[in-house]
Structures are given as C-alpha cells and as structure tokens.
Scaffold this motif. Structure first.
Motif, PDB file in Angstrom:
ATOM      1  N   GLN A  57       0.851  -1.196   0.000  1.00 13.79           N
ATOM      2  CA  GLN A  57       0.000   0.000   0.000  1.00 13.79           C
ATOM      3  C   GLN A  57       0.881   1.239   0.000  1.00 13.79           C
ATOM      4  O   GLN A  57       1.990   1.218   0.536  1.00 13.79           O
ATOM      5  N   ASP A  60      -0.152   7.327  -4.507  1.00 15.32           N
ATOM      6  CA  ASP A  60       0.244   7.320  -5.913  1.00 15.32           C
ATOM      7  C   ASP A  60       1.701   7.759  -6.039  1.00 15.32           C
ATOM      8  O   ASP A  60       2.130   8.697  -5.353  1.00 15.32           O
ATOM      9  N   LYS A  64       5.367   1.223  -6.138  1.00 11.95           N
ATOM     10  CA  LYS A  64       4.972  -0.181  -5.948  1.00 11.95           C
ATOM     11  C   LYS A  64       5.326  -1.045  -7.157  1.00 11.95           C
ATOM     12  O   LYS A  64       5.854  -2.148  -7.013  1.00 11.95           O
ATOM     13  N   SER A  84      -3.244  -6.534  -9.199  1.00 15.31           N
ATOM     14  CA  SER A  84      -3.450  -5.111  -8.964  1.00 15.31           C
ATOM     15  C   SER A  84      -4.949  -4.852  -8.963  1.00 15.31           C
ATOM     16  O   SER A  84      -5.619  -5.045  -9.990  1.00 15.31           O
ATOM     17  N   LYS A  86      -8.168  -2.788  -9.066  1.00 15.76           N
ATOM     18  CA  LYS A  86      -8.692  -1.497  -9.526  1.00 15.76           C
ATOM     19  C   LYS A  86     -10.106  -1.305  -8.971  1.00 15.76           C
ATOM     20  O   LYS A  86     -10.517  -1.979  -8.020  1.00 15.76           O
ATOM     21  N   ASN A 115      -0.851  -5.584  -5.273  1.00 14.94           N
ATOM     22  CA  ASN A 115      -0.451  -4.208  -5.534  1.00 14.94           C
ATOM     23  C   ASN A 115      -1.703  -3.344  -5.372  1.00 14.94           C
ATOM     24  O   ASN A 115      -2.526  -3.262  -6.278  1.00 14.94           O
ATOM     25  N   ARG A 116      -1.821  -2.720  -4.232  1.00 17.30           N
ATOM     26  CA  ARG A 116      -3.074  -2.211  -3.676  1.00 17.30           C
ATOM     27  C   ARG A 116      -3.860  -3.448  -3.257  1.00 17.30           C
ATOM     28  O   ARG A 116      -3.819  -4.462  -3.935  1.00 17.30           O
ATOM     29  N   THR A 117      -4.556  -3.359  -2.176  1.00 17.87           N
ATOM     30  CA  THR A 117      -5.024  -4.571  -1.527  1.00 17.87           C
ATOM     31  C   THR A 117      -6.449  -4.436  -1.027  1.00 17.87           C
ATOM     32  O   THR A 117      -7.158  -3.475  -1.332  1.00 17.87           O
ATOM     33  N   GLU A 120      -7.869  -1.132   0.490  1.00 21.15           N
ATOM     34  CA  GLU A 120      -8.546  -0.058  -0.228  1.00 21.15           C
ATOM     35  C   GLU A 120      -9.993   0.076   0.244  1.00 21.15           C
ATOM     36  O   GLU A 120     -10.590   1.141   0.155  1.00 21.15           O
ATOM     37  N   TYR A 219      -4.657   5.998   6.877  1.00 20.63           N
ATOM     38  CA  TYR A 219      -3.553   5.039   6.910  1.00 20.63           C
ATOM     39  C   TYR A 219      -3.104   4.781   8.343  1.00 20.63           C
ATOM     40  O   TYR A 219      -2.916   3.632   8.758  1.00 20.63           O
TER      41      TYR A 219
END
Length: 284
Positions: A57, A60, A64, A84, A86, A115-117, A120, A219
């Motif tokens: 995480q 932008d 990553k 990843s 989206k 990659n992002r999990t 989100e 976060y």
C-alpha cells in the motif's frame, strides 16, 4: 540493519516515521538478496505447505510497480503472482468486499503480491464514503450510515480474514510505502516533464493529492488497528527507491527464514535404486 524498527508492534504515529533513508550500494546488495529469495521460494514450492501474501500500500507514485519488478526479478516466473486491484467490476460488486481478494490468494508454494489490496476497502472508501453506496449493502441506506463504526467493523473482518488464511498456511506480510508529499510532487512533475512518462499521469492524481491529510489519517488508523502478529505491517521509507526495495527484501528474507522450508526427500525404496536409474539412463 535494525529491521524491527519498521514493524508496527505498538500504537504508532505516522509522522514519527522517516520517509527517506539512503543505503549506499542498495542496488548491488539487492542483487544478492534476490537470489536468496528465489532459493527460498523454490524450497517452499517443493515443500508445498506454505504460501506467501505480500500486501503493498502507498500513495500514488510511491513506487509499488518498480519495487515488485526489482525485488522479484530472480524468482521463478511461475512462483510469483501479482494482482493489482482497480475499481470493482460489476461481478465483484455482486459479492462481499473480500471476495475478489480471497479468490486471488496464492496457492501453496507460491508468492502472491497484492499491488493495492483489500485495505482499499477501508482507505479509498473511507476518504470517499459515497463509493460504499455502489456496493448495494442491504444495511446501508444512506451516506450517514457509512461512519467510523462501519469502517471499524470492516477492519475487524479484515483481521478475521488474515487470521483465517494465516492459520491455513499463508504467510502474510504487509508493507506501507511511506512517501513524502514533496517527493510525490517531484515524481508527478517528472511524469509531466518526460514525454515517455506522460501516459502514467492522471488528473485524478492531483485531486487525490489534495486529500493527502485525510489519507494519512486513514492510513495511520488502519495501521494501528490491523497490524497483528500473524499479519504485521511494516512502514518503509519510500522517498529513495533503491533503499525501500532493499529494506523490503531484507524483511522478506528474514521472515521467510523463520519457516525453515525443506525440500522433501525421496522414499528410501527410490533412493536405494538411484544408481540403477543412472545406469539405465547411461546405457540408453
């Protein structure tokens, strides 16, 4: 290197963590670690008892994609699976919020990288609670019901999810790439200034950048609520890319060594016949 300083073991404040460290010859050191990680993955695959889930995480431009490419460059291509996540698809929205993550989990013997999990679901949706209405949850009728309690409940469900998969052989390691706002600005400008990097830029990046403080609050909250012994978070300084890659590789190697993966041995009956098998092949 004191790797424990990156682990979230007690309640933390994000502003107490550095966004930049520089390790000399980090790229050279990473090359050696990559080979060791590859050997561990080979042994883990042969043993067939464990899998590894690495969760990444970060804001932008936190690096990553390039981190995944550089850290796992020497691992057997069949041994690493990258997902990843989206915006949820129509099919994914017809299931609970963890469904698409569960079906993407790595099989035993493999390393899975998110990659992002699943985080989100308590991060972007917390910054933009109106997104939750699109999930058509029966108990949520209006935006006012998407409150802190709603997200605390989701984090509890995530903790349950990670406990379940870790109990069943998935080693869960989670990394927050701690990027400074100033460095993000520099990386966005680089995307704009270098023509071949333009495709990476999105006007939405600037809109989300204006919500920086809210993202940092979310976060910090999720890091404190979801870092567990079976699924720890590590906060890594992300302003220097070679350094953050090396630190993550060091932590990964250290954590995987704890499991002492062993390739299985052949049955004694087969071992006793090895010389005969060699003779048969040599006499062909």
């Amino acid at each position: 290197m004191n790797l424990e300083k990156y682990r979230v073991s007690n309640k933390i404040q994000l502003n107490n963590f550095k966004t930049k460290e520089v390790i000399e010859d980090a790229n050279k050191a990473l090359k050696k670690l990559r080979k060791k990680i590859s050997k561990l993955q080979d042994a883990m695959y042969a043993e067939g008892k464990y899998s590894v889930l690495i969760c990444l995480q970060g804001m932008d431009t936190s690096g990553k994609d390039s981190l995944i490419r550089e850290v796992f460059k020497d691992v057997n291509a069949r041994g690493v699976q990258v997902h990843s996540f989206k915006v949820p698809t129509e099919l994914e929205l017809k299931h609970d919020f963890l469904w698409r993550h569960y079906i993407a989990l790595p099989a035993k013997g493999k390393i899975g990288v998110f990659n992002r999990t699943h985080y989100e679901n308590v991060l972007v949706t917390r910054v933009h609670p109106n997104y939750i209405l699109g999930e058509n949850i029966p108990t949520v009728k209006k935006i006012e019901e998407v409150d802190d309690t709603f997200f605390y409940n989701r984090m509890d469900r995530i903790n349950d999810f990670e406990k379940h998969i870790s109990d069943n052989g998935t080693i869960v390691l989670k990394f927050f790439l701690n990027l400074s706002k100033e460095e993000q600005k520099n990386r966005l400008l680089r995307r704009l200034n270098i023509p071949e990097k333009n495709w990476k830029f999105s006007a939405g990046d600037l809109k989300e950048r204006k919500l920086w403080d809210k993202y940092m609050f979310c976060y910090e909250d999720l890091l404190n609520r979801t870092s567990k012994e079976n699924a720890p978070w590590f906060i890594l300084p992300a302003d220097d890319k070679p350094t953050v890659r090396l630190i993550l590789a060091e932590i990964l190697l250290k954590e995987l060594k704890k499991y002492n993966f062993k390739e299985p041995t052949l049955p004694k009956k087969v071992l006793d016949q090895i010389d005969d098998f060699k003779t048969q092949l040599n006499n062909e």
